[in-house]
Each structure stands twice: as C-alpha cells, then as structure tokens.
Enzyme design. Structure first.
Site, PDB file in Angstrom:
ATOM      1  N   GLU A   1      -2.498  -4.796  -3.454  1.00 51.96           N
ATOM      2  CA  GLU A   1      -2.605  -5.694  -4.574  1.00 51.96           C
ATOM      3  C   GLU A   1      -2.496  -4.877  -5.967  1.00 51.96           C
ATOM      4  O   GLU A   1      -2.221  -5.465  -6.847  1.00 51.96           O
ATOM      5  CB  GLU A   1      -4.178  -6.408  -4.432  1.00 51.96           C
ATOM      6  CG  GLU A   1      -4.392  -7.031  -3.216  1.00 51.96           C
ATOM      7  CD  GLU A   1      -5.005  -6.132  -2.087  1.00 51.96           C
ATOM      8  OE1 GLU A   1      -4.608  -5.105  -2.015  1.00 51.96           O
ATOM      9  OE2 GLU A   1      -5.685  -6.781  -1.248  1.00 51.96           O
TER      10      GLU A   1
ATOM     11  N   CYS B   1     -10.281  -5.501  -0.685  1.00 46.67           N
ATOM     12  CA  CYS B   1     -11.424  -4.494  -0.888  1.00 46.67           C
ATOM     13  C   CYS B   1     -12.268  -4.316  -2.203  1.00 46.67           C
ATOM     14  O   CYS B   1     -11.725  -5.460  -3.030  1.00 46.67           O
ATOM     15  CB  CYS B   1     -10.830  -2.925  -0.642  1.00 46.67           C
ATOM     16  SG  CYS B   1     -10.349  -2.302  -2.213  1.00 46.67           S
TER      17      CYS B   1
ATOM     18  N   ASN C   1       0.719  -1.231  -0.139  1.00 46.21           N
ATOM     19  CA  ASN C   1       0.022   0.007  -0.013  1.00 46.21           C
ATOM     20  C   ASN C   1       0.862   1.360   0.183  1.00 46.21           C
ATOM     21  O   ASN C   1       1.599   1.300   0.799  1.00 46.21           O
ATOM     22  CB  ASN C   1      -0.667   0.029   1.490  1.00 46.21           C
ATOM     23  CG  ASN C   1      -1.748   1.157   1.265  1.00 46.21           C
ATOM     24  OD1 ASN C   1      -1.741   2.232   1.266  1.00 46.21           O
ATOM     25  ND2 ASN C   1      -3.165   0.652   1.216  1.00 46.21           N
TER      26      ASN C   1
ATOM     27  N   CYS D   1      -9.774  -3.640  -5.055  1.00 42.17           N
ATOM     28  CA  CYS D   1      -8.787  -4.875  -5.398  1.00 42.17           C
ATOM     29  C   CYS D   1      -9.464  -6.128  -5.785  1.00 42.17           C
ATOM     30  O   CYS D   1      -8.806  -6.834  -6.749  1.00 42.17           O
ATOM     31  CB  CYS D   1      -7.746  -5.047  -4.053  1.00 42.17           C
ATOM     32  SG  CYS D   1      -7.195  -3.590  -3.903  1.00 42.17           S
TER      33      CYS D   1
ATOM     34  N   HIS E   1      -3.451   0.562  -3.502  1.00 41.25           N
ATOM     35  CA  HIS E   1      -3.349  -0.435  -2.396  1.00 41.25           C
ATOM     36  C   HIS E   1      -2.540  -1.646  -2.856  1.00 41.25           C
ATOM     37  O   HIS E   1      -2.092  -1.541  -3.847  1.00 41.25           O
ATOM     38  CB  HIS E   1      -4.902  -1.119  -2.412  1.00 41.25           C
ATOM     39  CG  HIS E   1      -6.095  -0.421  -1.645  1.00 41.25           C
ATOM     40  ND1 HIS E   1      -7.242  -0.984  -1.227  1.00 41.25           N
ATOM     41  CD2 HIS E   1      -5.905   0.822  -1.036  1.00 41.25           C
ATOM     42  CE1 HIS E   1      -7.794   0.021  -0.669  1.00 41.25           C
ATOM     43  NE2 HIS E   1      -7.145   0.960  -0.519  1.00 41.25           N
TER      44      HIS E   1
ATOM     45  N   SER F   1      -7.832  -9.233   3.585  1.00 43.58           N
ATOM     46  CA  SER F   1      -8.913  -9.581   2.606  1.00 43.58           C
ATOM     47  C   SER F   1      -8.962  -8.307   1.630  1.00 43.58           C
ATOM     48  O   SER F   1      -9.078  -7.120   1.912  1.00 43.58           O
ATOM     49  CB  SER F   1     -10.257  -9.648   3.382  1.00 43.58           C
ATOM     50  OG  SER F   1     -11.219  -9.728   2.544  1.00 43.58           O
TER      51      SER F   1
ATOM     52  N   ASP G   1      -8.422   4.772   4.083  1.00 40.18           N
ATOM     53  CA  ASP G   1      -7.977   3.813   3.031  1.00 40.18           C
ATOM     54  C   ASP G   1      -9.007   2.853   2.596  1.00 40.18           C
ATOM     55  O   ASP G   1      -9.182   2.443   1.557  1.00 40.18           O
ATOM     56  CB  ASP G   1      -6.960   3.032   3.589  1.00 40.18           C
ATOM     57  CG  ASP G   1      -6.099   2.399   2.424  1.00 40.18           C
ATOM     58  OD1 ASP G   1      -5.579   3.114   1.801  1.00 40.18           O
ATOM     59  OD2 ASP G   1      -5.722   1.170   2.420  1.00 40.18           O
TER      60      ASP G   1
END
Lengths: 150, 150
Positions: free
Chosen positions: A57, A84, A44, A87, A55, A82, A147
C-alpha cells in the site's frame, strides 16, 4: 461472466502481488483508484529494495505521487491483504474514505480502527489472494514474520 | 550544564530537521536509538524526493535498514514532532516500545492510540522544535497541509 469494479481493481492488485512474487518478493499488491481510474499501483518491496516501509500500500501511494487532499478523499485503496498498522495509518493520514481488502484470513490489521475513523471497508475474501499468501507464508515463515514485525 | 540522554538524541533529531530545512524541505527530523546508539536517522523528504511516505520517522526507519523484531522491541524512536497516523502506525507495526516527541503544540498525532497499545510516550515540548515548525508553517501553509493530508 460479469465482474464488479471491486473485482476488476482487486485483480489489478493481484497482478502486482504476482509481480512481487516473481521478483522473489512478498506477494502483496495494491492499487489506488480515483473516479474509476488507477492512479497508483505497487507491491511489497522488502526483499527487492531492502525496504522496511515499502509495504504494497505504501509503494502504491508513493508511486501515485503527490496528490491534493481532495483527490485522496475521493479514492479507494485496494490491497490483496488486510492493511497493517502502518498502511492503515497511511490511509488515515490521507483521508482515504474506502479500503477494499482482498482477504483477512492469513493476516488481519487494525480494521476496527479504520472503521471507527470513518473508513468504509469491504472484504472480498478472494480465494486467489488467500492461496497466494498461504503458500508464501508456508514457504517463507521467517521473511513473513519480519514483514509484520514479529 | 548536563543533558539527559533524551535531550541528546532529540538534538540529533533536530540536526536532521535543520538539514531538511536547508534542503528546502519540511523541517522534521527523527532518530532511532538502540541501547544508547543511533541506528537510523532521517528527515521528511516530501520536497526533496517528491515522496508522500518519507515522513521523518519513515525515512529514519528506512535508513536503519531491515532489523530483527528483537531490535525494534528495544528501540526508542525520537521525532521532533508528534508522529502522524502513518508514522505512529509504523512504530506499532514494529513494536517500538517508546517514542520521544519533540513537541505536540503545532501538530498532534494519535498519541492516545500509541498509549493504548502500550507505547511509552515522552513529550519534551522542546522550544527549538516548536520554533522551527511554527516558522515553517507560517511560511509554507500549503505545503504543510499537504504533508498532513489537509
């Protein structure tokens, strides 16, 4: 002591998360794995680059560069947290068939959407991923809420 | 001749799309509007920056910078093309309540997901948006398929 390949790649994602934290950023990391090889890694960068789209990912996918659809379709995306909505959507866009999640205790994205769309999900509930996020959220509630759009 | 505000902002998104095309890129543009003011604009940068995450809407959000949740929640996101899984996910992440789509004839993203999650969608079926994409797809089928993960 032996490790599964999921644990090994999650540890690489954790390295990214720790790197982000050391930079004063949000401690979430990710790696993209193709046929047992890491082809992208990231963390991130909201704080470091003032980015609202990087982010972990997303940073990982960007760092992997432009790949043919046939490669994405054989990849596994690892994330310490996990994914979002954004992503998860990126994983769906590129047809990534498997997502391995470090933990979904501190935050849970649209995992059921991924499953419905045919993505295989594995949740490790990795204690260090949980610990890293718990500590971060306690210390930086406002940044964390930003975020996740809250 | 009078224009609605949606037409005016879609024209700004179209300017971005044309800018992208002039740079040799994929002609999709986007603007983010808050209380009648454009606070971010962008276009697809797959070609220009070798980016796999800078779809028009993502580039637009990134260029708008870090905004409080309260601002996103009063915004409208304009895109010349129906947002893909990733870009729709970004709109959901930030709680953007309204998305105005230039056209969904040449490509259609997960509009029903947006609607189910409470996002108001307006589809203009703007002839110039359609024309721009149709021409681009005919001339650049491979690049276009890459951009939508196919």
């Amino acid at each position: 002591m032996t490790y599964t390949s999921d644990e090994i790649f999650m540890n690489a994602a954790l390295e990214e998360a720790r790197r982000g934290r050391e930079q004063g950023g949000i401690p979430i990391g990710s790696v993209l794995v193709h046929n047992g090889v890491i082809i992208g890694r990231g963390h991130n960068r909201r704080v470091q680059q003032g980015s609202v789209i990087r982010h972990a990912e997303m940073d990982c996918l960007e760092n992997a560069g432009r790949q043919p659809a046939s490669v994405y379709q054989e990849c596994t995306l690892y994330s310490t947290l996990s994914p979002c909505d954004m992503c998860s959507g990126a994983a769906l866009l590129y047809g990534i068939p498997r997502v391995v999640i470090g933990e979904n205790v501190t935050f849970s994205g649209p995992e059921s959407l991924l499953t419905e769309r045919g993505v295989e999900i594995t949740i490790l509930q990795h204690q260090e991923c949980i610990h890293l996020m718990r500590q971060f959220i306690v210390d930086n509630a406002e940044l964390w809420n930003e975020d996740i759009g809250e």
